[in-house]
Scaffold this motif. Structure first.
Motif, PDB file in Angstrom:
ATOM      1  N   CYS A   1       0.750  -1.236  -0.243  1.00  0.00           N
ATOM      2  CA  CYS A   1      -0.093   0.073  -0.209  1.00  0.00           C
ATOM      3  C   CYS A   1       0.918   1.166   0.077  1.00  0.00           C
TER       4      CYS A   1
ATOM      5  N   GLU B   1      -6.058 -13.770   8.008  1.00  0.00           N
ATOM      6  CA  GLU B   1      -5.925 -12.211   8.299  1.00  0.00           C
ATOM      7  C   GLU B   1      -5.569 -11.461   7.007  1.00  0.00           C
ATOM      8  N   VAL B   2      -5.722 -10.208   7.070  1.00  0.00           N
ATOM      9  CA  VAL B   2      -5.130  -9.352   5.959  1.00  0.00           C
ATOM     10  C   VAL B   2      -3.988  -8.588   6.614  1.00  0.00           C
TER      11      VAL B   2
ATOM     12  N   ALA C   1      -7.074   1.237   6.438  1.00  0.00           N
ATOM     13  CA  ALA C   1      -6.696  -0.269   6.295  1.00  0.00           C
ATOM     14  C   ALA C   1      -7.000  -0.759   7.912  1.00  0.00           C
TER      15      ALA C   1
ATOM     16  N   SER D   1      -3.641  -3.488  -3.357  1.00  0.00           N
ATOM     17  CA  SER D   1      -4.840  -2.592  -2.612  1.00  0.00           C
ATOM     18  C   SER D   1      -5.462  -1.537  -3.306  1.00  0.00           C
TER      19      SER D   1
ATOM     20  N   CYS E   1     -10.537  -3.053  -0.177  1.00  0.00           N
ATOM     21  CA  CYS E   1      -9.985  -4.238  -0.511  1.00  0.00           C
ATOM     22  C   CYS E   1     -10.050  -5.172   0.836  1.00  0.00           C
ATOM     23  N   VAL E   2      -9.422  -4.399   1.844  1.00  0.00           N
ATOM     24  CA  VAL E   2      -9.304  -5.259   3.216  1.00  0.00           C
ATOM     25  C   VAL E   2     -10.758  -6.164   3.501  1.00  0.00           C
ATOM     26  N   ARG E   3     -11.753  -5.509   3.143  1.00  0.00           N
ATOM     27  CA  ARG E   3     -12.973  -5.930   3.388  1.00  0.00           C
ATOM     28  C   ARG E   3     -13.310  -7.235   2.568  1.00  0.00           C
TER      29      ARG E   3
ATOM     30  N   ALA F   1      -7.556  -4.894   8.982  1.00  0.00           N
ATOM     31  CA  ALA F   1      -6.256  -5.221   8.591  1.00  0.00           C
ATOM     32  C   ALA F   1      -5.355  -5.065   9.751  1.00  0.00           C
TER      33      ALA F   1
ATOM     34  N   VAL G   1      -1.456  -5.429   5.696  1.00  0.00           N
ATOM     35  CA  VAL G   1      -1.285  -4.363   4.629  1.00  0.00           C
ATOM     36  C   VAL G   1       0.062  -3.713   5.016  1.00  0.00           C
TER      37      VAL G   1
END
Length: 234
Positions: A7, A33-34, A49, A85, A17-19, A54, A36
């Motif tokens: 990012c 998990e995410v 984020a 992202s 993007c995270v969602r 995230a 970033v």
């Protein structure tokens, strides 16, 4: 599963993007998990984020590869997924990307835009018909590969495969390095079709400079590989 996203000033898109990635993880039926990897954003990307769910890690050294290397180092999942992202990749396709790793014994899965669908406005004509195809053909020719989209930004691999590839490149050439390293280590590689969307915000790519970095990497790697083969034969 750990979905890792680089990012740099993506406040308008990183939260979405995270969602989407969290929803894709749930749809794949795994925990995850995410991560970033923020590469020095000066806008509200980190806040967006974090609020979306995230885990944000900081990588002050600029570069696509540096951001990913930091993100992968922090990730805790047994499956590692990479995706941008900027909303150009569809994280709803995570179940498709993960399936060969779980059920078919693959080590590495490449999401191919050229085998899937490139939506109008998602890729400039020069990238679609010149840059990406030429660089992919060059990589295939130098290393005896059959990949259809060597510069796709959406991929998945097992943690064991990532550790065997041991990537190092800090720039855009990381995309080529992963493909070549997977072949050199004898990994079982699969491709799945994915959809490529128009990105949100302005692109961070520098077409000519990034293409030159890919070419230098491929020629250098090929030369080292030939030297290693000659040394092994003597």
């Amino acid at each position: 599963m750990s979905v890792v996203m680089p990012c740099l000033n993506e406040q308008e898109s990183v939260g979405a993007c995270v969602r989407a990635a969290l929803a894709g993880i749930a749809a794949a039926g795994v925990t995850g998990e995410v991560v970033v990897a923020d590469n020095g954003s000066t806008d509200e990307s980190v806040r967006a984020a974090t609020e979306a769910g995230a885990w944000v890690v900081r990588e002050p050294r600029r570069g696509y590869g540096n951001a990913y290397l930091a993100g992968f180092a922090a990730a805790r999942g047994g499956y590692l997924v990479m995706g941008d992202s900027d909303c150009s990749y569809d994280f709803g396709e995570l179940p498709r990307l993960l399936a060969p790793l779980r059920a078919e014994g693959a080590d590495y899965v490449l999401g191919s835009r050229f085998a899937g669908e490139i939506l109008p406005g998602a890729m400039p004509w020069t990238h679609r018909h010149l840059g990406n195809p030429v660089l992919t053909r060059m990589l295939n020719r130098l290393f005896g590969l059959r990949t259809s989209d060597a510069h796709s930004g959406m991929r998945a691999f097992t943690r064991a495969a990532y550790e065997r590839m041991a990537p190092r490149c800090g720039g855009m050439e990381l995309a080529s390095e992963l493909v070549v390293a997977a072949a050199a280590r004898g990994l079982r590689v699969e491709e799945v079709p994915i959809t490529y969307h128009p990105r949100s915000g302005s692109s961070k790519l520098h077409s000519l400079r990034d293409a030159a970095r890919h070419v230098r990497f491929m020629l250098g790697y090929a030369a080292r590989h030939r030297r290693d083969l000659r040394a092994a034969a003597t």
